[in-house]
Write an enzyme that holds these catalytic residues in place. Structure first.
Site, mmCIF file in Angstrom:
data_model
loop_
_atom_site.group_PDB
_atom_site.id
_atom_site.type_symbol
_atom_site.label_atom_id
_atom_site.label_comp_id
_atom_site.label_asym_id
_atom_site.label_seq_id
_atom_site.Cartn_x
_atom_site.Cartn_y
_atom_site.Cartn_z
ATOM 1 C CG HIS A 1 9.324 -1.756 10.316
ATOM 2 N ND1 HIS A 1 10.704 -1.799 10.178
ATOM 3 C CD2 HIS A 1 9.096 -1.182 11.528
ATOM 4 C CE1 HIS A 1 11.275 -1.289 11.254
ATOM 5 N NE2 HIS A 1 10.307 -0.889 12.086
ATOM 6 C CG HIS B 1 3.286 1.138 10.804
ATOM 7 N ND1 HIS B 1 3.581 0.002 10.087
ATOM 8 C CD2 HIS B 1 2.131 1.605 10.276
ATOM 9 C CE1 HIS B 1 2.652 -0.202 9.172
ATOM 10 N NE2 HIS B 1 1.746 0.759 9.271
HETATM 11 P P1 5GP Z 1 -0.471 0.308 7.035
HETATM 12 O O1 5GP Z 1 -1.514 0.241 5.964
HETATM 13 O O2 5GP Z 1 0.649 -0.687 6.795
HETATM 14 O O3 5GP Z 1 -1.050 0.193 8.414
HETATM 15 O O4 5GP Z 1 0.127 1.754 6.985
HETATM 16 C C1 5GP Z 1 1.215 2.119 6.190
HETATM 17 C C2 5GP Z 1 1.264 3.624 6.185
HETATM 18 O O5 5GP Z 1 2.524 4.022 5.720
HETATM 19 C C3 5GP Z 1 0.214 4.266 5.284
HETATM 20 O O6 5GP Z 1 -0.611 5.131 6.053
HETATM 21 C C4 5GP Z 1 1.052 4.996 4.242
HETATM 22 O O7 5GP Z 1 0.486 6.232 3.848
HETATM 23 C C5 5GP Z 1 2.371 5.182 4.956
HETATM 24 N N1 5GP Z 1 3.525 5.251 4.075
HETATM 25 C C6 5GP Z 1 3.802 4.414 3.034
HETATM 26 N N2 5GP Z 1 4.968 4.741 2.457
HETATM 27 C C7 5GP Z 1 5.447 5.816 3.151
HETATM 28 C C8 5GP Z 1 6.627 6.611 3.016
HETATM 29 O O8 5GP Z 1 7.492 6.400 2.142
HETATM 30 N N3 5GP Z 1 6.784 7.638 3.906
HETATM 31 C C9 5GP Z 1 5.853 7.884 4.886
HETATM 32 N N4 5GP Z 1 6.093 8.921 5.706
HETATM 33 N N5 5GP Z 1 4.729 7.162 5.035
HETATM 34 C C10 5GP Z 1 4.525 6.135 4.177
HETATM 35 ZN ZN ZN Z 2 11.791 -2.939 8.842
#
Ligand code: 5GP
Ligand code: ZN
Length: 113
Positions: A97, A99
């Site tokens: 999703h 972010h």
């Molecule tokens: P990506 O690797 O997809 O760019 O980043 C995903 C981010 O989401 C990671 O930095 C991870 O720590 C964070 N994250 C994963 N699960 C959760 C959650 O349940 N709550 C929050 N606040 N952050 C999350």
């Molecule tokens: Zn979503």
């Protein structure tokens, strides 16, 4: 759709919200990589930046504005900060999703990988 961030946005999973507006919700990352680590996510589900730019480019501009707003609220603008979004497999995206990570409060590594 079984999407973690959609559930967080819906309030079904608790999170520490630092900012929200009609387009997005910004929460503290559960596993912070810097003293300040906030995730800015659109309320509407897009898998990643590629899809969001294709379907609603104006929203992407507003998400970037929200990142700056978060940086201001967190007191990061004077010393600087980093905004990054990971995309897909090679980008090491773990939550599908869109972010944007807003990172600050320390001197970030110059390394990009
Ligand atoms: P990506 O690797 O997809 O760019 O980043 C995903 C981010 O989401 C990671 O930095 C991870 O720590 C964070 N994250 C994963 N699960 C959760 C959650 O349940 N709550 C929050 N606040 N952050 C999350
Ligand atoms: Zn979503």
């Amino acid at each position: 759709m079984n999407c973690l961030f959609c559930k967080i946005i819906a309030g079904e999973i608790p999170s520490a919200i630092v900012y929200q507006d009609e387009d997005c919700v910004a929460i503290r990352d559960i596993n912070p990589q810097a003293p300040t680590h906030v995730l800015v996510m659109p309320r509407r589900h897009f898998c990643c930046l590629t899809t969001a730019v294709a379907e609603d480019p104006a929203l992407v501009g507003r998400l970037m504005q929200a990142c700056v707003k978060v940086a201001q609220l967190e007191g990061l603008t004077q010393d600087g900060y980093r905004v990054v979004t990971n995309i897909g497999e090679n980008g090491a995206q773990t939550v599908k999703h869109l972010h944007l990570h807003v990172l600050g409060g320390t001197k970030m590594s110059e390394k990009m990988s």
